[in-house]
Design a protein around this motif. Structure first.
Motif, mmCIF file in Angstrom:
data_model
loop_
_atom_site.group_PDB
_atom_site.id
_atom_site.type_symbol
_atom_site.label_atom_id
_atom_site.label_comp_id
_atom_site.label_asym_id
_atom_site.label_seq_id
_atom_site.Cartn_x
_atom_site.Cartn_y
_atom_site.Cartn_z
ATOM 1 N N GLY A 1 -0.602 14.687 -18.675
ATOM 2 C CA GLY A 1 0.386 14.605 -17.604
ATOM 3 C C GLY A 1 -0.142 13.885 -16.377
ATOM 4 N N GLN A 2 -0.973 12.862 -16.602
ATOM 5 C CA GLN A 2 -1.646 12.229 -15.480
ATOM 6 C C GLN A 2 -0.936 10.939 -15.029
ATOM 7 N N ASN A 3 -1.537 10.285 -14.028
ATOM 8 C CA ASN A 3 -0.889 9.143 -13.369
ATOM 9 C C ASN A 3 -1.628 7.825 -13.594
ATOM 10 N N SER A 4 -2.495 7.772 -14.610
ATOM 11 C CA SER A 4 -3.324 6.579 -14.793
ATOM 12 C C SER A 4 -2.519 5.344 -15.173
ATOM 13 N N LEU A 5 -1.405 5.514 -15.872
ATOM 14 C CA LEU A 5 -0.574 4.359 -16.195
ATOM 15 C C LEU A 5 0.082 3.783 -14.941
ATOM 16 N N LEU A 6 0.372 4.641 -13.979
ATOM 17 C CA LEU A 6 0.902 4.142 -12.713
ATOM 18 C C LEU A 6 -0.165 3.319 -11.990
ATOM 19 N N ALA A 7 -1.407 3.803 -12.006
ATOM 20 C CA ALA A 7 -2.503 3.035 -11.412
ATOM 21 C C ALA A 7 -2.681 1.712 -12.144
ATOM 22 N N ALA A 8 -2.578 1.742 -13.470
ATOM 23 C CA ALA A 8 -2.687 0.510 -14.257
ATOM 24 C C ALA A 8 -1.569 -0.462 -13.895
ATOM 25 N N ALA A 9 -0.373 0.062 -13.643
ATOM 26 C CA ALA A 9 0.753 -0.795 -13.281
ATOM 27 C C ALA A 9 0.488 -1.515 -11.963
ATOM 28 N N PHE A 10 0.033 -0.781 -10.959
ATOM 29 C CA PHE A 10 -0.231 -1.409 -9.663
ATOM 30 C C PHE A 10 -1.394 -2.398 -9.749
ATOM 31 N N LEU A 11 -2.464 -2.007 -10.442
ATOM 32 C CA LEU A 11 -3.614 -2.898 -10.566
ATOM 33 C C LEU A 11 -3.253 -4.156 -11.356
ATOM 34 N N GLY A 12 -2.585 -3.962 -12.495
ATOM 35 C CA GLY A 12 -2.197 -5.112 -13.311
ATOM 36 C C GLY A 12 -1.261 -6.045 -12.577
ATOM 37 N N ALA A 13 -0.290 -5.466 -11.864
ATOM 38 C CA ALA A 13 0.650 -6.296 -11.110
ATOM 39 C C ALA A 13 -0.064 -7.059 -10.006
ATOM 40 N N GLY A 14 -0.988 -6.386 -9.311
ATOM 41 C CA GLY A 14 -1.730 -7.067 -8.257
ATOM 42 C C GLY A 14 -2.547 -8.230 -8.784
ATOM 43 N N LEU A 15 -3.217 -8.013 -9.910
ATOM 44 C CA LEU A 15 -4.071 -9.063 -10.465
ATOM 45 C C LEU A 15 -3.254 -10.234 -11.010
ATOM 46 N N VAL A 16 -2.140 -9.944 -11.679
ATOM 47 C CA VAL A 16 -1.361 -11.055 -12.231
ATOM 48 C C VAL A 16 -0.664 -11.840 -11.116
ATOM 49 N N MET A 17 -0.256 -11.159 -10.051
ATOM 50 C CA MET A 17 0.294 -11.896 -8.906
ATOM 51 C C MET A 17 -0.773 -12.798 -8.283
ATOM 52 N N LEU A 18 -1.995 -12.309 -8.234
ATOM 53 C CA LEU A 18 -3.094 -13.118 -7.719
ATOM 54 C C LEU A 18 -3.312 -14.340 -8.611
ATOM 55 N N ALA A 19 -3.252 -14.122 -9.931
ATOM 56 C CA ALA A 19 -3.435 -15.231 -10.877
ATOM 57 C C ALA A 19 -2.340 -16.275 -10.729
ATOM 58 N N GLU A 20 -1.146 -15.831 -10.346
ATOM 59 C CA GLU A 20 -0.013 -16.743 -10.210
ATOM 60 C C GLU A 20 0.090 -17.351 -8.820
ATOM 61 N N GLY A 21 -0.898 -17.062 -7.963
ATOM 62 C CA GLY A 21 -0.908 -17.648 -6.628
ATOM 63 C C GLY A 21 -0.006 -16.954 -5.628
ATOM 64 N N LYS A 22 0.471 -15.751 -5.937
ATOM 65 C CA LYS A 22 1.334 -14.997 -5.029
ATOM 66 C C LYS A 22 0.481 -13.986 -4.278
ATOM 67 N N ALA A 23 -0.280 -14.508 -3.308
ATOM 68 C CA ALA A 23 -1.312 -13.723 -2.653
ATOM 69 C C ALA A 23 -0.758 -12.522 -1.894
ATOM 70 N N ILE A 24 0.354 -12.696 -1.187
ATOM 71 C CA ILE A 24 0.908 -11.598 -0.388
ATOM 72 C C ILE A 24 1.406 -10.476 -1.287
ATOM 73 N N LEU A 25 2.162 -10.846 -2.313
ATOM 74 C CA LEU A 25 2.688 -9.838 -3.233
ATOM 75 C C LEU A 25 1.547 -9.118 -3.958
ATOM 76 N N ALA A 26 0.484 -9.842 -4.283
ATOM 77 C CA ALA A 26 -0.683 -9.214 -4.898
ATOM 78 C C ALA A 26 -1.249 -8.144 -3.978
ATOM 79 N N GLY A 27 -1.332 -8.446 -2.700
ATOM 80 C CA GLY A 27 -1.841 -7.467 -1.738
ATOM 81 C C GLY A 27 -0.964 -6.241 -1.620
ATOM 82 N N VAL A 28 0.340 -6.434 -1.733
ATOM 83 C CA VAL A 28 1.256 -5.289 -1.669
ATOM 84 C C VAL A 28 1.000 -4.336 -2.826
ATOM 85 N N PHE A 29 0.896 -4.870 -4.038
ATOM 86 C CA PHE A 29 0.633 -4.017 -5.201
ATOM 87 C C PHE A 29 -0.727 -3.325 -5.095
ATOM 88 N N ILE A 30 -1.730 -4.047 -4.647
ATOM 89 C CA ILE A 30 -3.056 -3.449 -4.489
ATOM 90 C C ILE A 30 -3.026 -2.358 -3.426
#
Length: 397
Positions: free
Chosen positions: A156-185
């Protein structure tokens, strides 16, 4: 299968996709039984789950009811949980009020409904992030069907939520969306111990806009939670930090459930000072590895794989279900495979990591608590060598 992955084809789809669906079906059957059969993972009458999620739900219910500081007052919070699990057992809530803010809607639901809503939302969010990384809908299967994800559902833990934010932040960074990456992080700061190396990676890579966006998002979240819950809730959270240290130092969380070098050393009987010393040395090694990779000319997927694994290795307080974050690393590895750059042994090692990650808690129970750190080191090596095939190809050219 390994050759297909090395050549960047989705040919593994024919075998892995049906296997993933079968795994998901199996998870649903097992979880359905555990949460329906009285007394296994549910309170009498099916009013609530009796795993870590109980603390999330009770905390959300207290916040909705106007008592947001209660989750940080041990005796009061334990008394509320005793209604469902009896006296003598207690699920702590060590998260900042920013996470309590995210949980607020769950306080309007019943215990079981809140559990299923939270896990489904977290799995879909992690699946979206992995799909964005892989540029294929199979990312949803990867996030949902890994054995580490089942551990998250089970506890019943929240690790998938952490994975969602981390993954979203990193892929936004890879796509050059620096501000949105920072929001997810910034949103990932609800579990700050898992992101301890992220600022160093961003500094090494020169992602200053992302750093400022993450910092601003963190401040805004904290401010919003302060406006909603008041100063007393934050004061109670900080007052609880001493108890959190006691929990780590004195084994109030079973050490075999953890995946850190600190916990493994303590399992072998090392004194606290030595265990922390080994953990500090490990964290420094992880930091240097992240710095060099993000400062150098590695591909972005390689950098992301290293950061995910090194971040888990650096913290003393990480548990088996936190390995759900490896879904992000595996998604980036598969993204590497699309460019025909993977050495064939990478797929074999990745499979080994998945299998080891599924049994870290069992390994700790039978006397091998270093399995968690070992598989994280292997994952870092996979990331470090992710570009090896591409570099060989360039050399031949």
């Amino acid at each position: 299968m390994i050759e297909a992955l090395r050549q960047g084809r989705w040919a593994t789809r024919d075998r892995l996709v049906p296997a993933a669906f079968m795994a998901l079906a199996g998870y649903l059957v097992v979880l359905g039984y555990l949460y329906i059969y009285p007394g296994l993972l549910t309170a009498p009458g099916g009013t609530a789950v009796v795993n870590d999620f109980l603390s999330f739900w009770v905390a959300a219910r207290e916040a909705v009811g106007g008592s947001p500081a209660t989750p940080y007052r041990t005796e009061d919070f334990a008394a509320l949980q005793a209604v469902y699990i009896g006296a003598g057992h207690y699920f702590a809530f060590f998260y900042p009020p920013t996470f309590l803010l995210m949980l607020l809607p769950l306080g309007l639901l019943g215990g079981l409904a809140a559990y299923w809503a939270f896990q489904l939302a977290a799995a879909l969010a992690a699946g979206w992030a992995c799909s964005r990384i892989m540029r294929h809908w199979h990312g949803f299967l990867l996030a949902a069907a890994l054995p580490t994800s089942f551990n998250t559902y089970f506890y019943g833990q929240n690790s998938l939520l952490a994975a969602a934010f981390l993954g979203a932040g990193l892929v936004m960074l890879a796509e050059g969306k620096a501000i949105l990456a920072g929001v997810f992080i910034g949103f990932m700061t609800f579990k700050p111990q898992l992101g301890v190396l992220i600022p160093f990676a961003l500094i090494a890579g020169g992602y200053w806009r992302t750093i400022w966006a993450a910092a601003l998002t963190t401040v805004l979240l904290a401010t919003l939670s302060w406006l909603v819950f008041g100063t007393g809730t934050w004061e109670a959270f900080f007052d609880q930090t001493a108890f959190a240290r006691t929990t780590l130092n004195h084994g109030l969380v079973d050490l075999h459930k953890m995946i850190s070098v600190y916990a493994a050393a303590r399992e072998f009987g090392a004194p606290i000072e030595l265990a922390y010393g080994l953990q500090i040395l490990t964290a420094l090694g992880a930091l240097v590895t992240v710095w060099l990779s993000w400062r150098g000319g590695a591909s972005f997927p390689a950098k992301a794989i290293i950061l995910v694994a090194a971040g888990l290795l650096a913290t003393p307080f990480a548990l088996s279900y936190d390995l759900a974050l490896l879904a992000v690393a595996l998604a980036f590895l598969l993204r590497c495979g699309q460019s025909e750059s993977l050495p064939p042994w990478n797929a074999t090692l990745a499979l080994g990591v998945v299998l080891m990650a599924a049994v870290t808690r069992l390994a700790g129970e039978v006397g091998f608590p270093f399995l968690g750190p070992v598989l994280l080191v292997i994952t870092i090596w996979i990331g470090w060598r992710c570009d090896a095939g591409q570099n060989v190809g360039k050399a031949k050219a």
